[in-house]
Design a protein around this motif. Structure first.
Motif, mmCIF file in Angstrom:
data_model
loop_
_atom_site.group_PDB
_atom_site.id
_atom_site.type_symbol
_atom_site.label_atom_id
_atom_site.label_comp_id
_atom_site.label_asym_id
_atom_site.label_seq_id
_atom_site.Cartn_x
_atom_site.Cartn_y
_atom_site.Cartn_z
ATOM 1 N N ARG A 15 0.821 -1.202 0.000
ATOM 2 C CA ARG A 15 0.000 0.000 0.000
ATOM 3 C C ARG A 15 0.863 1.263 0.000
ATOM 4 O O ARG A 15 0.348 2.359 -0.008
ATOM 5 N N GLY A 16 2.174 1.130 0.065
ATOM 6 C CA GLY A 16 3.048 2.291 0.063
ATOM 7 C C GLY A 16 3.239 2.895 1.444
ATOM 8 O O GLY A 16 3.689 4.011 1.574
ATOM 9 N N GLU A 17 2.919 2.156 2.493
ATOM 10 C CA GLU A 17 3.107 2.634 3.855
ATOM 11 C C GLU A 17 4.263 1.855 4.479
ATOM 12 O O GLU A 17 4.544 0.730 4.102
ATOM 13 N N TRP A 18 4.878 2.457 5.486
ATOM 14 C CA TRP A 18 5.955 1.768 6.188
ATOM 15 C C TRP A 18 5.380 0.606 6.972
ATOM 16 O O TRP A 18 4.333 0.715 7.582
ATOM 17 N N THR A 19 6.063 -0.507 6.972
ATOM 18 C CA THR A 19 5.625 -1.643 7.765
ATOM 19 C C THR A 19 5.982 -1.397 9.219
ATOM 20 O O THR A 19 6.917 -0.667 9.522
ATOM 21 N N CYS A 20 5.226 -1.995 10.108
ATOM 22 C CA CYS A 20 5.445 -1.824 11.538
ATOM 23 C C CYS A 20 6.566 -2.738 12.000
ATOM 24 O O CYS A 20 6.498 -3.949 11.801
ATOM 25 N N PRO A 21 7.599 -2.170 12.652
ATOM 26 C CA PRO A 21 8.673 -3.017 13.156
ATOM 27 C C PRO A 21 8.269 -3.783 14.415
ATOM 28 O O PRO A 21 8.953 -4.704 14.826
ATOM 29 N N GLY A 22 7.156 -3.400 15.061
ATOM 30 C CA GLY A 22 6.659 -4.118 16.232
ATOM 31 C C GLY A 22 7.516 -3.965 17.469
ATOM 32 O O GLY A 22 7.518 -4.834 18.332
ATOM 33 N N ILE A 23 8.244 -2.863 17.580
ATOM 34 C CA ILE A 23 9.148 -2.675 18.713
ATOM 35 C C ILE A 23 8.508 -1.841 19.818
ATOM 36 O O ILE A 23 8.645 -2.147 20.990
ATOM 37 N N SER A 24 7.798 -0.799 19.465
ATOM 38 C CA SER A 24 7.214 0.127 20.427
ATOM 39 C C SER A 24 5.719 -0.136 20.580
ATOM 40 O O SER A 24 5.082 -0.666 19.675
ATOM 41 N N PRO A 25 5.136 0.280 21.722
ATOM 42 C CA PRO A 25 3.705 0.053 21.917
ATOM 43 C C PRO A 25 2.851 0.909 20.986
ATOM 44 O O PRO A 25 3.284 1.952 20.509
ATOM 45 N N HIS A 26 1.643 0.443 20.748
ATOM 46 C CA HIS A 26 0.646 1.184 19.976
ATOM 47 C C HIS A 26 -0.462 1.586 20.947
ATOM 48 O O HIS A 26 -1.026 0.731 21.607
ATOM 49 N N PRO A 27 -0.785 2.877 21.048
ATOM 50 C CA PRO A 27 -1.890 3.258 21.929
ATOM 51 C C PRO A 27 -3.203 2.676 21.392
ATOM 52 O O PRO A 27 -3.399 2.610 20.186
ATOM 53 N N VAL A 28 -4.061 2.264 22.306
ATOM 54 C CA VAL A 28 -5.363 1.752 21.878
ATOM 55 C C VAL A 28 -6.264 2.925 21.500
ATOM 56 O O VAL A 28 -5.974 4.081 21.828
ATOM 57 N N ARG A 29 -7.361 2.634 20.831
ATOM 58 C CA ARG A 29 -8.323 3.665 20.418
ATOM 59 C C ARG A 29 -8.785 4.443 21.642
ATOM 60 O O ARG A 29 -9.025 3.873 22.697
ATOM 61 N N ALA A 30 -8.924 5.749 21.494
ATOM 62 C CA ALA A 30 -9.343 6.604 22.599
ATOM 63 C C ALA A 30 -10.752 6.240 23.055
ATOM 64 O O ALA A 30 -11.646 6.074 22.233
ATOM 65 N N ALA A 31 -10.941 6.119 24.363
ATOM 66 C CA ALA A 31 -12.243 5.796 24.951
ATOM 67 C C ALA A 31 -13.151 7.020 24.905
ATOM 68 O O ALA A 31 -12.680 8.161 24.896
ATOM 69 N N SER A 32 -14.446 6.790 24.892
ATOM 70 C CA SER A 32 -15.392 7.908 24.793
ATOM 71 C C SER A 32 -15.321 8.835 26.005
ATOM 72 O O SER A 32 -15.494 10.027 25.874
ATOM 73 N N GLY A 33 -15.059 8.342 27.191
ATOM 74 C CA GLY A 33 -14.988 9.184 28.388
ATOM 75 C C GLY A 33 -13.567 9.560 28.766
ATOM 76 O O GLY A 33 -13.270 9.822 29.925
ATOM 77 N N ARG A 34 -12.703 9.651 27.780
ATOM 78 C CA ARG A 34 -11.279 9.890 28.039
ATOM 79 C C ARG A 34 -11.025 11.275 28.630
ATOM 80 O O ARG A 34 -11.811 12.193 28.455
ATOM 81 N N ARG A 35 -9.883 11.401 29.291
ATOM 82 C CA ARG A 35 -9.433 12.691 29.835
ATOM 83 C C ARG A 35 -8.825 13.496 28.689
ATOM 84 O O ARG A 35 -7.963 13.011 27.966
ATOM 85 N N ALA A 36 -9.283 14.726 28.535
ATOM 86 C CA ALA A 36 -8.742 15.601 27.482
ATOM 87 C C ALA A 36 -7.472 16.273 27.995
ATOM 88 O O ALA A 36 -7.472 16.877 29.070
ATOM 89 N N LEU A 37 -6.404 16.149 27.240
ATOM 90 C CA LEU A 37 -5.153 16.814 27.598
ATOM 91 C C LEU A 37 -5.137 18.205 26.974
ATOM 92 O O LEU A 37 -5.685 18.410 25.893
ATOM 93 N N ASP A 38 -4.516 19.152 27.653
ATOM 94 C CA ASP A 38 -4.362 20.512 27.133
ATOM 95 C C ASP A 38 -3.066 20.568 26.334
ATOM 96 O O ASP A 38 -1.978 20.432 26.899
ATOM 97 N N TRP A 39 -3.183 20.780 25.028
ATOM 98 C CA TRP A 39 -2.023 20.777 24.135
ATOM 99 C C TRP A 39 -1.576 22.196 23.852
ATOM 100 O O TRP A 39 -2.388 23.089 23.683
ATOM 101 N N GLU A 40 -0.263 22.399 23.799
ATOM 102 C CA GLU A 40 0.311 23.691 23.436
ATOM 103 C C GLU A 40 1.298 23.489 22.291
ATOM 104 O O GLU A 40 1.716 22.365 22.006
ATOM 105 N N ALA A 41 1.668 24.580 21.648
ATOM 106 C CA ALA A 41 2.449 24.507 20.412
ATOM 107 C C ALA A 41 3.926 24.162 20.588
ATOM 108 O O ALA A 41 4.542 23.626 19.674
ATOM 109 N N SER A 42 4.529 24.472 21.740
ATOM 110 C CA SER A 42 5.966 24.226 21.872
ATOM 111 C C SER A 42 6.329 23.888 23.310
ATOM 112 O O SER A 42 5.641 24.288 24.254
ATOM 113 N N PRO A 43 7.435 23.154 23.485
ATOM 114 C CA PRO A 43 7.902 22.841 24.833
ATOM 115 C C PRO A 43 8.590 24.061 25.430
ATOM 116 O O PRO A 43 8.979 24.980 24.701
#
Length: 107
Positions: A15-43
């Motif tokens: 499909r032209g996408e990178w294959t998964c090396p399977g080394i790092s975890p994958h976050p699961v789908r976000a739950a409907s009652g999830r906690r919203a994080l406050d995102w900012e543009a830079s550290p």
């Protein structure tokens, strides 16, 4: 020269996408009652990556240490990539939030 799906020894699937090396975890789908994080543009300054999720998906996350605090760095892959940062937590708070993110309880 960029790799193509037909190139011998290519790391791309058909499909032209990178294959998964399977080394790092994958976050699961976000739950409907999830906690919203406050995102900012830079550290607040330079940081170092402590942990990361797999970059085989369009969005990946990094747990980072930055000036004595801890944050989560969200990367939305594209051209150009989009970056967002959440947090400024203690180590314990950051680890709890990281676990929530991985299990879909925070985004």
């Amino acid at each position: 020269m960029p790799a193509t799906p037909d190139a011998p020894g290519s790391d791309l699937d058909t499909r032209g996408e990178w294959t998964c090396p399977g080394i790092s975890p994958h976050p699961v789908r976000a739950a409907s009652g999830r906690r919203a994080l406050d995102w900012e543009a830079s550290p607040p300054g330079p940081y170092r990556v402590l942990e990361h999720t797999c970059a085989c998906r369009a969005v990946y996350f990094e747990l980072i240490a930055c000036g004595g605090t801890y944050m989560i760095h969200k990367v939305i892959q594209g051209r150009p990539a989009e970056h967002a940062f959440a947090g400024r937590w203690t180590h314990r708070e950051a680890r709890e939030t990281w676990l929530r993110l991985l299990t879909g309880q925070a985004r």
